[in-house]
Design a protein around this motif. Structure first.
Motif, PDB file in Angstrom:
ATOM      1  N   THR A   1       0.660  -1.029  -0.004  1.00 45.48           N
ATOM      2  CA  THR A   1       0.014  -0.062   0.118  1.00 45.48           C
ATOM      3  C   THR A   1       0.862   1.211   0.107  1.00 45.48           C
ATOM      4  N   ILE A   2       0.193   2.362  -0.340  1.00 47.59           N
ATOM      5  CA  ILE A   2       1.182   3.600  -0.286  1.00 47.59           C
ATOM      6  C   ILE A   2       1.370   3.837   1.245  1.00 47.59           C
ATOM      7  N   ALA A   3       0.426   3.643   2.142  1.00 43.63           N
ATOM      8  CA  ALA A   3       1.066   3.731   3.498  1.00 43.63           C
ATOM      9  C   ALA A   3       2.341   2.958   3.922  1.00 43.63           C
ATOM     10  N   GLN A   4       2.342   1.814   3.627  1.00 42.35           N
ATOM     11  CA  GLN A   4       3.579   0.869   3.889  1.00 42.35           C
ATOM     12  C   GLN A   4       4.575   1.544   3.050  1.00 42.35           C
ATOM     13  N   GLU A   5       4.416   2.007   1.989  1.00 44.16           N
ATOM     14  CA  GLU A   5       5.759   2.812   1.246  1.00 44.16           C
ATOM     15  C   GLU A   5       6.322   3.747   2.087  1.00 44.16           C
ATOM     16  N   VAL A   6       5.020   4.542   2.503  1.00 46.01           N
ATOM     17  CA  VAL A   6       5.551   5.830   3.351  1.00 46.01           C
ATOM     18  C   VAL A   6       6.493   5.421   4.688  1.00 46.01           C
ATOM     19  N   GLU A   7       5.933   4.250   5.156  1.00 52.12           N
ATOM     20  CA  GLU A   7       6.631   3.808   6.336  1.00 52.12           C
ATOM     21  C   GLU A   7       8.120   3.562   5.963  1.00 52.12           C
ATOM     22  N   HIS A   8       8.529   3.191   4.792  1.00 54.05           N
ATOM     23  CA  HIS A   8       9.825   2.919   4.438  1.00 54.05           C
ATOM     24  C   HIS A   8      10.451   4.379   4.224  1.00 54.05           C
ATOM     25  N   VAL A   9       9.882   5.141   3.662  1.00 53.59           N
ATOM     26  CA  VAL A   9      10.349   6.588   3.540  1.00 53.59           C
ATOM     27  C   VAL A   9      10.698   7.231   4.973  1.00 53.59           C
ATOM     28  N   LEU A  10       9.815   7.000   5.829  1.00 53.90           N
ATOM     29  CA  LEU A  10      10.118   7.751   7.152  1.00 53.90           C
ATOM     30  C   LEU A  10      10.997   7.047   7.864  1.00 53.90           C
ATOM     31  N   ALA A  11      11.237   5.652   7.855  1.00 51.56           N
ATOM     32  CA  ALA A  11      12.326   4.882   8.301  1.00 51.56           C
ATOM     33  C   ALA A  11      13.526   5.629   7.608  1.00 51.56           C
ATOM     34  N   THR A  12      13.643   5.588   6.516  1.00 53.46           N
ATOM     35  CA  THR A  12      15.049   6.311   5.899  1.00 53.46           C
ATOM     36  C   THR A  12      15.243   7.549   6.470  1.00 53.46           C
ATOM     37  N   ALA A  13      14.292   8.312   6.355  1.00 49.18           N
ATOM     38  CA  ALA A  13      14.610   9.708   7.121  1.00 49.18           C
ATOM     39  C   ALA A  13      15.032   9.735   8.428  1.00 49.18           C
ATOM     40  N   ARG A  14      14.328   8.808   9.378  1.00 51.34           N
ATOM     41  CA  ARG A  14      14.867   8.888  10.618  1.00 51.34           C
ATOM     42  C   ARG A  14      16.541   8.402  10.607  1.00 51.34           C
ATOM     43  N   LYS A  15      16.933   7.355   9.642  1.00 54.00           N
ATOM     44  CA  LYS A  15      18.152   7.007   9.745  1.00 54.00           C
ATOM     45  C   LYS A  15      19.195   7.842   9.298  1.00 54.00           C
ATOM     46  N   ILE A  16      18.704   8.754   8.415  1.00 54.91           N
ATOM     47  CA  ILE A  16      19.670  10.013   7.715  1.00 54.91           C
ATOM     48  C   ILE A  16      19.799  10.646   8.924  1.00 54.91           C
ATOM     49  N   GLY A  17      18.807  11.184   9.759  1.00 52.36           N
ATOM     50  CA  GLY A  17      19.050  11.767  11.013  1.00 52.36           C
ATOM     51  C   GLY A  17      19.091  13.395  10.939  1.00 52.36           C
ATOM     52  N   THR A  18      18.940  13.831   9.755  1.00 50.14           N
ATOM     53  CA  THR A  18      18.800  15.193   9.442  1.00 50.14           C
ATOM     54  C   THR A  18      17.477  15.497   8.701  1.00 50.14           C
ATOM     55  N   PRO A  19      17.028  16.730   8.603  1.00 49.23           N
ATOM     56  CA  PRO A  19      15.792  17.140   7.848  1.00 49.23           C
ATOM     57  C   PRO A  19      16.210  16.893   6.168  1.00 49.23           C
ATOM     58  N   VAL A  20      15.435  16.380   5.641  1.00 45.41           N
ATOM     59  CA  VAL A  20      15.628  15.707   4.208  1.00 45.41           C
ATOM     60  C   VAL A  20      14.763  16.574   3.097  1.00 45.41           C
ATOM     61  N   LEU A  21      15.579  16.935   2.062  1.00 48.67           N
ATOM     62  CA  LEU A  21      14.606  17.307   0.848  1.00 48.67           C
ATOM     63  C   LEU A  21      14.255  16.049   0.103  1.00 48.67           C
ATOM     64  N   LEU A  22      12.998  16.074  -0.077  1.00 42.81           N
ATOM     65  CA  LEU A  22      12.188  14.655  -0.806  1.00 42.81           C
ATOM     66  C   LEU A  22      12.269  14.996  -2.242  1.00 42.81           C
ATOM     67  N   VAL A  23      12.698  14.250  -3.257  1.00 42.65           N
ATOM     68  CA  VAL A  23      12.522  14.236  -4.547  1.00 42.65           C
ATOM     69  C   VAL A  23      11.740  13.118  -5.142  1.00 42.65           C
ATOM     70  N   GLY A  24      10.713  13.178  -5.664  1.00 42.64           N
ATOM     71  CA  GLY A  24       9.680  12.280  -6.217  1.00 42.64           C
ATOM     72  C   GLY A  24       9.457  12.264  -7.504  1.00 42.64           C
ATOM     73  N   HIS A  25       9.272  11.394  -8.290  1.00 38.07           N
ATOM     74  CA  HIS A  25       8.979  10.987  -9.750  1.00 38.07           C
ATOM     75  C   HIS A  25       8.088  10.114  -9.986  1.00 38.07           C
TER      76      HIS A  25
END
Length: 262
Positions: free
Chosen positions: A66-90
């Motif tokens: 689902t899109i919600a499950q995909e978002v969970e992967h995005v948020l987990a990645t952002a947490r791992k990066i640890g700083t505010p992130v610029l999102l680029v989506g295609h």
């Protein structure tokens, strides 16, 4: 390589390159992040560029996602990066980016969105999912190239010759053949998400909306709908480009990302 764990226990994977302000790229359909390699290479001298392998296109995880499950992967990645992130989506990755901005606005400095196929009226998969159903039938018959032709011609609405060439190309690539069913999963997930313009109206982060002047007209209509509701949206039109400027004009996209961030 960046790896971490999402809230549901699934492993998150991304290509992690460079140093500096973080840029998180969410790739389009029929891909695993590699198609944005040229853009990433132009950004990495001054940026940390993370290209997420989207959950919808992972062969090792249960599908569809689902899109919600995909978002969970995005948020987990952002947490791992640890700083505010610029999102680029295609493409569909840009819709996932919008949903991530809704879910956790504090994690992101803003977003650059290249032709997100947001639902603004009729479903992408046709009435009652008829387009998706015919694509599924083709996959079941062992004809992924035909399935992709149906998707390219009737959902993306590119010319027939482009759909035919895409089908032939997929037929010659085992990697892409395996991703066709995930592309239809992706299309269905967008339709299940439905019209979300009211939710996007609450996004306060700056958003750059990018479209090509050679792209199908419906993609411009979707960008215009987003431009009307996003409080801090700006728009850019790429002259002479369609839906694949990341491959045809990577420097143009890289410059757009860098100038928007600045």
């Amino acid at each position: 390589m960046l790896t971490t764990t999402a809230s549901d226990g699934t492993e998150v994977r991304a290509i992690d390159e460079g140093e500096g302000a973080a840029v998180l790229i969410l790739h389009p359909g029929l891909d695993d992040g590699r198609s944005w390699a040229k853009v990433a290479a132009l950004l990495t001298p001054n940026h940390r560029v993370v290209r997420l392998h989207r959950r919808q296109y992972r062969q090792d995880l249960p599908s569809p996602a689902t899109i919600a499950q995909e978002v969970e992967h995005v948020l987990a990645t952002a947490r791992k990066i640890g700083t505010p992130v610029l999102l680029v989506g295609h493409s569909s990755g840009a819709v996932v980016a919008l949903e991530a901005l809704v879910a956790a606005p504090q994690a992101f400095t803003g977003a650059v969105l290249y032709e997100p196929p947001v639902v603004i009226g009729a479903p992408l998969g046709g009435p009652n999912g008829e387009i998706n159903a015919r694509a599924r039938q083709a996959i079941a018959a062992g004809r992924p190239g035909k399935a992709l032709r149906i998707f390219i011609r009737e959902t993306v609405r590119l010319p027939q010759w482009v759909a035919i060439l895409s089908g032939v190309f997929v037929g010659l690539s085992p990697r892409l053949r395996a991703l066709v069913s995930h592309q239809i999963d992706d299309n269905e997930a967008l339709d299940l998400l439905g019209v979300r313009l009211d939710a996007y109206a609450g996004i306060e982060a700056p958003v750059l909306l990018i479209g090509g002047d050679r792209s199908p007209a419906h993609l411009k209509e979707r960008l215009d709908a987003l431009a009307r509701v996003l409080p801090r949206a700006t728009s850019m039109v790429l002259s002479g480009q369609g839906h694949s400027a990341h491959a045809a004009a990577p420097a143009t996209l890289a410059d757009a990302i860098k100038s928007f961030e600045a």
